[in-house]
Enzyme design. Structure first.
Site, PDB file in Angstrom:
ATOM      1  N   ALA A  66      -2.426   4.810 -13.176  1.00  8.71           N
ATOM      2  CA  ALA A  66      -3.631   5.024 -13.228  1.00  8.71           C
ATOM      3  C   ALA A  66      -4.379   5.107 -11.954  1.00  8.71           C
ATOM      4  CB  ALA A  66      -4.679   4.220 -14.015  1.00  8.71           C
ATOM      5  N   GLY A 104       1.225   4.351 -15.638  1.00  4.93           N
ATOM      6  CA  GLY A 104       0.413   5.611 -16.302  1.00  4.93           C
ATOM      7  C   GLY A 104       1.305   6.640 -16.125  1.00  4.93           C
ATOM      8  N   GLU A 107       4.435   6.393 -17.885  1.00  4.88           N
ATOM      9  CA  GLU A 107       3.878   6.457 -19.294  1.00  4.88           C
ATOM     10  C   GLU A 107       3.724   7.958 -19.739  1.00  4.88           C
ATOM     11  OE1 GLU A 107       0.471   3.455 -18.781  1.00  4.88           O
ATOM     12  OE2 GLU A 107       1.384   2.900 -20.784  1.00  4.88           O
ATOM     13  N   GLU A 127       1.686  -2.738 -14.305  1.00  6.58           N
ATOM     14  CA  GLU A 127       0.535  -3.360 -14.734  1.00  6.58           C
ATOM     15  C   GLU A 127       0.446  -4.870 -14.824  1.00  6.58           C
ATOM     16  OE1 GLU A 127       2.301  -0.877 -15.911  1.00  6.58           O
ATOM     17  OE2 GLU A 127       0.823   1.029 -16.515  1.00  6.58           O
TER      18      GLU A 127
HETATM   19  C1  3H9 Z   1      -2.058   1.614 -14.879  1.00  6.78           C
HETATM   20  O1  3H9 Z   1      -1.252   2.751 -14.617  1.00  6.78           O
HETATM   21  C2  3H9 Z   1      -2.416   1.578 -16.016  1.00  6.78           C
HETATM   22  C3  3H9 Z   1      -2.287   2.424 -17.220  1.00  6.78           C
HETATM   23  O2  3H9 Z   1      -1.146   1.790 -17.845  1.00  6.78           O
HETATM   24  C4  3H9 Z   1      -3.224   2.458 -18.361  1.00  6.78           C
HETATM   25  C5  3H9 Z   1      -4.052   3.741 -18.239  1.00  6.78           C
HETATM   26  C6  3H9 Z   1      -5.076   3.745 -19.146  1.00  6.78           C
HETATM   27  N1  3H9 Z   1      -4.440   4.352  -7.718  1.00  6.78           N
HETATM   28  O3  3H9 Z   1       0.581   1.116  -1.262  1.00  6.78           O
HETATM   29  P1  3H9 Z   1       0.587   2.196  -0.004  1.00  6.78           P
HETATM   30  C7  3H9 Z   1      -3.155   4.082  -2.840  1.00  6.78           C
HETATM   31  S1  3H9 Z   1      -2.253   0.727 -13.497  1.00  6.78           S
HETATM   32  C8  3H9 Z   1      -5.289   4.208  -6.688  1.00  6.78           C
HETATM   33  O4  3H9 Z   1       0.070   1.917   1.207  1.00  6.78           O
HETATM   34  P2  3H9 Z   1       3.450   2.718  -0.201  1.00  6.78           P
HETATM   35  C9  3H9 Z   1      -3.335   2.800  -1.821  1.00  6.78           C
HETATM   36  O5  3H9 Z   1      -4.362   2.182  -2.126  1.00  6.78           O
HETATM   37  C10 3H9 Z   1      -1.504   1.588 -12.199  1.00  6.78           C
HETATM   38  N2  3H9 Z   1      -4.827   4.300  -5.393  1.00  6.78           N
HETATM   39  O6  3H9 Z   1       1.893   3.108  -0.230  1.00  6.78           O
HETATM   40  C11 3H9 Z   1      -3.093   3.631  -0.493  1.00  6.78           C
HETATM   41  O7  3H9 Z   1      -4.533   3.913  -0.067  1.00  6.78           O
HETATM   42  P3  3H9 Z   1      -5.048   3.849   1.318  1.00  6.78           P
HETATM   43  C12 3H9 Z   1      -0.022   1.239 -12.068  1.00  6.78           C
HETATM   44  C13 3H9 Z   1      -3.505   4.029  -5.149  1.00  6.78           C
HETATM   45  O8  3H9 Z   1       4.123   4.071  -0.077  1.00  6.78           O
HETATM   46  C14 3H9 Z   1      -2.392   4.672  -0.514  1.00  6.78           C
HETATM   47  O9  3H9 Z   1      -2.363   5.016  -2.145  1.00  6.78           O
HETATM   48  N3  3H9 Z   1       0.517   1.503 -10.922  1.00  6.78           N
HETATM   49  C15 3H9 Z   1      -2.792   3.749  -6.408  1.00  6.78           C
HETATM   50  O10 3H9 Z   1       3.801   1.252   0.379  1.00  6.78           O
HETATM   51  C16 3H9 Z   1      -0.954   4.271  -0.228  1.00  6.78           C
HETATM   52  O11 3H9 Z   1      -0.383   3.381  -0.947  1.00  6.78           O
HETATM   53  C17 3H9 Z   1       0.797   0.882  -9.903  1.00  6.78           C
HETATM   54  O12 3H9 Z   1       0.482  -0.568  -9.968  1.00  6.78           O
HETATM   55  C18 3H9 Z   1      -3.285   3.619  -7.509  1.00  6.78           C
HETATM   56  N4  3H9 Z   1      -2.393   3.578  -8.676  1.00  6.78           N
HETATM   57  O13 3H9 Z   1       3.673   2.563  -1.915  1.00  6.78           O
HETATM   58  C19 3H9 Z   1       1.159   1.291  -8.570  1.00  6.78           C
HETATM   59  N5  3H9 Z   1      -1.284   3.558  -5.669  1.00  6.78           N
HETATM   60  O14 3H9 Z   1      -3.872   4.642   2.159  1.00  6.78           O
HETATM   61  C20 3H9 Z   1       0.350   0.969  -7.581  1.00  6.78           C
HETATM   62  C21 3H9 Z   1      -1.623   3.706  -4.454  1.00  6.78           C
HETATM   63  O15 3H9 Z   1      -6.406   4.282   1.503  1.00  6.78           O
HETATM   64  N6  3H9 Z   1       0.905   1.430  -6.191  1.00  6.78           N
HETATM   65  N7  3H9 Z   1      -2.815   3.681  -3.861  1.00  6.78           N
HETATM   66  O16 3H9 Z   1      -5.009   2.344   1.809  1.00  6.78           O
HETATM   67  C22 3H9 Z   1       1.992   0.953  -5.416  1.00  6.78           C
HETATM   68  O17 3H9 Z   1       2.727   0.065  -6.064  1.00  6.78           O
HETATM   69  C23 3H9 Z   1       2.235   1.736  -3.988  1.00  6.78           C
HETATM   70  O18 3H9 Z   1       1.120   1.970  -3.695  1.00  6.78           O
HETATM   71  C24 3H9 Z   1       3.225   2.688  -4.280  1.00  6.78           C
HETATM   72  C25 3H9 Z   1       3.200   3.452  -2.750  1.00  6.78           C
HETATM   73  C26 3H9 Z   1       4.711   2.036  -4.361  1.00  6.78           C
HETATM   74  C27 3H9 Z   1       3.047   3.869  -5.299  1.00  6.78           C
END
Ligand code: 3H9
Length: 690
Positions: A66, A104, A107, A127
């Site tokens: 999400a 998500g 999911e 999450e």
């Molecule tokens: C969810 O899914 C809830 C659902 O179950 C329910 C829904 C109803 N959203 O980390 P990075 C941005 S909760 C918004 O530096 P990497 C991040 O801020 C979500 N932004 O890169 C950054 O922005 P900026 C569950 C996001 O390659 C840029 O992307 N998912 C999101 O080291 C690059 O990120 C998670 O918890 C996001 N979801 O790592 C996953 N994700 O460049 C969270 C990233 O402006 N994300 N951004 O600073 C991660 O773990 C890592 O970002 C990922 C990439 C592994 C994807």
């Protein structure tokens, strides 16, 4: 190719309709992405030429979850149900995964009939790390695929599991060749059609959850085994309850349970703090005057000076990341000892299954030792990790200046000394930077990157990038005594000591801080580290409580007694001996010991930390309040569900913190002077973090 909206294309490839999402940076489930999925499924169903559908993403990753920034904000929008659209599709849908399918994102993939991935992909439901649970059906679908035990592990750890392992677990149906995801997914879809496979839906697969029904011991054992790890956090328990629901309730009822618990977490304080922490970590990488396109210095080899605990731990970080390291020591036996400690550390990890025996050899193969500083002539970066004495450091940096090649980064791991002074002995102060690792350096996540007066932007940008490469969370700080982390720690330590002289016992103070969420209180920490660090028997004259304890050979856990008494299992018990020593000290000082409430202990220990954080910001020693929080969460055990000292101060109310500081100032003097910035924030009705 048809553009369905700003982030979604649809195209027909043979008999397979392909929905492509493209919403950088990580294809997070923003409203357009969600709408795009629904529009894509509708397009595939309406397309008579399409017999199956593939859902794939452009860019670096499949859907990473999400849109975290948008979670919790209320919008009055037409309800849509992209997950339901995927699941209800009357044509088979295949999710094609590269990068990460997280939260998500996974999911959504679980709502497809099949999932294929390239081997480098990872899947997870992280999450929990945001203080949440998967709120798009993941809590009910994952246990149906992998069984409750694996679902418990995956959902409460938030781990990103490599695709081959996901394949074994049944999350992924097939692995396809790296770099050929689209072709592989289409071929898989054709196979599904050719074999006339049924429209399998994860929600209907019940064997594994049914097998666990009537076995509550699975959950009881899991809770017990992880009680320590989960202490204080709400989200792990809520995730567990959802998996219990998957086992005990019909699917649709389980979804309702999930929704209810998800909403509860989402509106709670813990998740707000944890989501803040997610962005704070990423924000910390952004340095206002160091633009993204600042040229980086290639760092392919690293030299470390000092094979002690710190130097060895630092070396491991680089070897783990595949970067060759040379460690320089003055004496052969110290070098041998250092290298053997590193080997033992790796072997211990291997014995627990963390790495393979081959990994141990590979990593050890990247670490060489030398007694000659000239071995550093060719490295791209040197990190000095020797004894904290200015004269020694200056001597080393003078030599490094003569030995190291032009352009090499000269870093010091000092936690206390003035880096400008160290840099002043070199002819290239622009190359000098502080890299303050925390002990044990191979484990602790935090890296304080210390910018000295002349440090160049390239050296800063390279250090921040390198930190990420070696798995650290970095924050840039300025040169001041204790930098940011230890400077704030000093406040808490001082108050803990002072409170003891006013009538609080070490175990009272420790208990309050432990209950707040710190892994241990300051006195238990001292006992663990050893009370005799820096204590010299011959010079000890019983002047401090520490002296008195050490003189009785109560030197901490290792001697079975310190502030606490320890039993044979190293369990701490309040000590009558310590109590008596403290009471005698207090009586001698003429102070009337008083009863101190838990609330006062907390305020006395924590308000001065917030105040010091404000002073640090005022002086520009940290760029932003959230950097202070990143430091305290990742280096000092501040509970992430309480967001860090600055976030916490905002939650308590800065007016309340200021009033507390004013009271302490009036009663105890200038050490407690409220920071001008704190006064200003309160006057303007502002917060540090929002
Ligand atoms: C969810 O899914 C809830 C659902 O179950 C329910 C829904 C109803 N959203 O980390 P990075 C941005 S909760 C918004 O530096 P990497 C991040 O801020 C979500 N932004 O890169 C950054 O922005 P900026 C569950 C996001 O390659 C840029 O992307 N998912 C999101 O080291 C690059 O990120 C998670 O918890 C996001 N979801 O790592 C996953 N994700 O460049 C969270 C990233 O402006 N994300 N951004 O600073 C991660 O773990 C890592 O970002 C990922 C990439 C592994 C994807």
């Amino acid at each position: 190719m048809t553009a369905l909206n700003a982030v979604t294309d649809y195209t027909l490839d043979g008999e397979v309709g392909v929905i492509t999402l493209n919403s950088p940076p990580v294809n997070a489930l923003s409203r357009p992405v969600l709408e795009g999925i629904s529009l894509g499924v509708a397009a595939g169903l309406a397309d008579d030429g399409a017999k199956a559908i593939v859902l794939i993403c452009e860019g670096r990753t499949f859907i990473a979850g999400a849109d975290i920034g948008g979670l919790g904000s209320r919008r009055e929008e037409r309800p849509i149900d992209p997950m339901g659209d995927l699941e209800r599709s009357t044509k088979p849908v295949v999710a094609a995964i590269h990068g990460t399918a997280l939260g998500g994102g996974l999911e959504a993939a679980l709502c497809c009939n099949y999932r294929v991935a390239v081997p480098s992909a990872r899947c997870g439901l992280p999450e929990v790390n945001l203080g949440l649970l998967p709120g798009a059906g993941g809590t009910q679908r994952l246990p149906r695929l992998v069984g409750p035990q694996k679902a418990l592990e995956m959902m409460t750890s938030g781990a990103h599991i490599p695709a081959p392992q996901c394949h074994e677990m049944g999350v992924i149906d097939a692995l396809v060749e790296e770099g050929k995801l689209r072709e592989g997914a289409i071929a898989f879809a054709r196979k599904v059609l050719a074999e006339n496979r049924p429209l399998r839906k994860v929600r209907d697969i019940n064997e594994k959850v049914e097998a666990a029904r009537g076995h509550p011991e699975i959950f009881a054992a899991f809770r017990k085994a992880n009680a320590r790890k989960f202490r204080g956090f709400l989200a792990p328990e809520y995730n567990i309850r959802c998996i219990e629901a998957a086992v005990n309730e019909p699917f649709d009822q389980g979804i309702q349970t999930e929704q209810r618990l998800f909403r509860e977490l989402l509106s709670g304080e813990q998740s707000a703090a944890q989501r803040y922490a997610f962005f704070a970590e990423r924000q910390a990488n952004k340095i206002p005057d160091v633009p993204d396109d600042t040229p980086l210095i290639p760092v392919n080899t690293v030299g470390i000076i000092g094979a002690g605990t710190m130097g060895g731990g630092i070396a491991m970080n680089f070897a783990n990341a595949g970067i060759p390291v040379v460690i320089v020591e003055v004496k052969q036996d110290a070098l041998d000892r250092g290298l053997s400690v590193i080997r033992k550390n790796y072997e211990r990890t291997a014995s627990r299954g963390g790495i393979t025996a081959a990994d141990v050899e590979k990593r050890m193969g990247l670490i060489t030792g030398s007694l000659d500083m000239n071995a550093l002539a060719t490295v791209d970066m040197v990190i000095e990790a020797v004894f904290e004495r200015m004269d020694i450091k200056k001597d080393i940096f003078t030599k490094l200046d003569a030995i190291c090649k032009p352009g090499a980064i000269l870093a010091t791991n000092t936690s206390a000394l003035n880096i400008d002074e160290i840099a002043s002995v070199t002819s290239r102060p622009e190359a000098v930077i502080g890299l303050h690792f925390f002990s044990p350096a191979n484990v602790m996540k935090l890296l304080e990157v210390v910018r000295a007066d002349h440090t160049s932007k390239s050296v800063i940008a390279t250090s921040m990038k390198l930190a990420k490469k070696i798995g650290k969370i970095a924050a840039l700080v300025g040169v001041c005594p204790g930098f940011v982390g230890n400077r704030i720690l000093g406040q808490r330590q001082r108050e803990a000591q002072k409170l003891m002289f006013e009538g609080a016992m070490p175990w009272d103070i420790d208990r309050v801080l432990y209950d707040f969420g710190f892994p241990m209180g300051p006195f238990a920490m001292s006992d663990l580290a050893g009370l005799d660090i820096g204590w010299v028997k011959e010079k000890s004259n019983g002047e401090t409580i520490r002296d008195a304890l050490c003189e009785l050979d109560r030197r901490g856990q290792k001697t079975g007694a310190g502030y606490y008494d320890y039993d044979e299992n190293r369990v701490a018990h309040p000590s009558p001996v310590t109590e008596k020593i403290i009471q005698d000290f207090v009586a001698k000082s003429g102070v009337n010991a008083r009863t101190i409430t838990d609330a006062e202990i907390l305020e006395r220990c924590l308000y001065p930390m917030v105040n010091e954080g404000a002073k640090i910001l005022e002086e520009g020693m940290a760029i932003r309040a959230s950097d202070v929080d990143v430091i305290w969460e990742n280096g000092y055990g501040w509970p992430v569900y309480r967001g860090g000292p600055m976030w916490w101060g905002d939650q308590v109310g800065l007016d309340k913190v200021l009033a507390g500081m004013k009271k302490m100032h009036a009663e105890m003097g200038d050490l407690y002077k409220p920071a001008a910035l704190l006064e200003k924030m309160v006057a303007e009705g502002k917060n540090f973090t929002r």
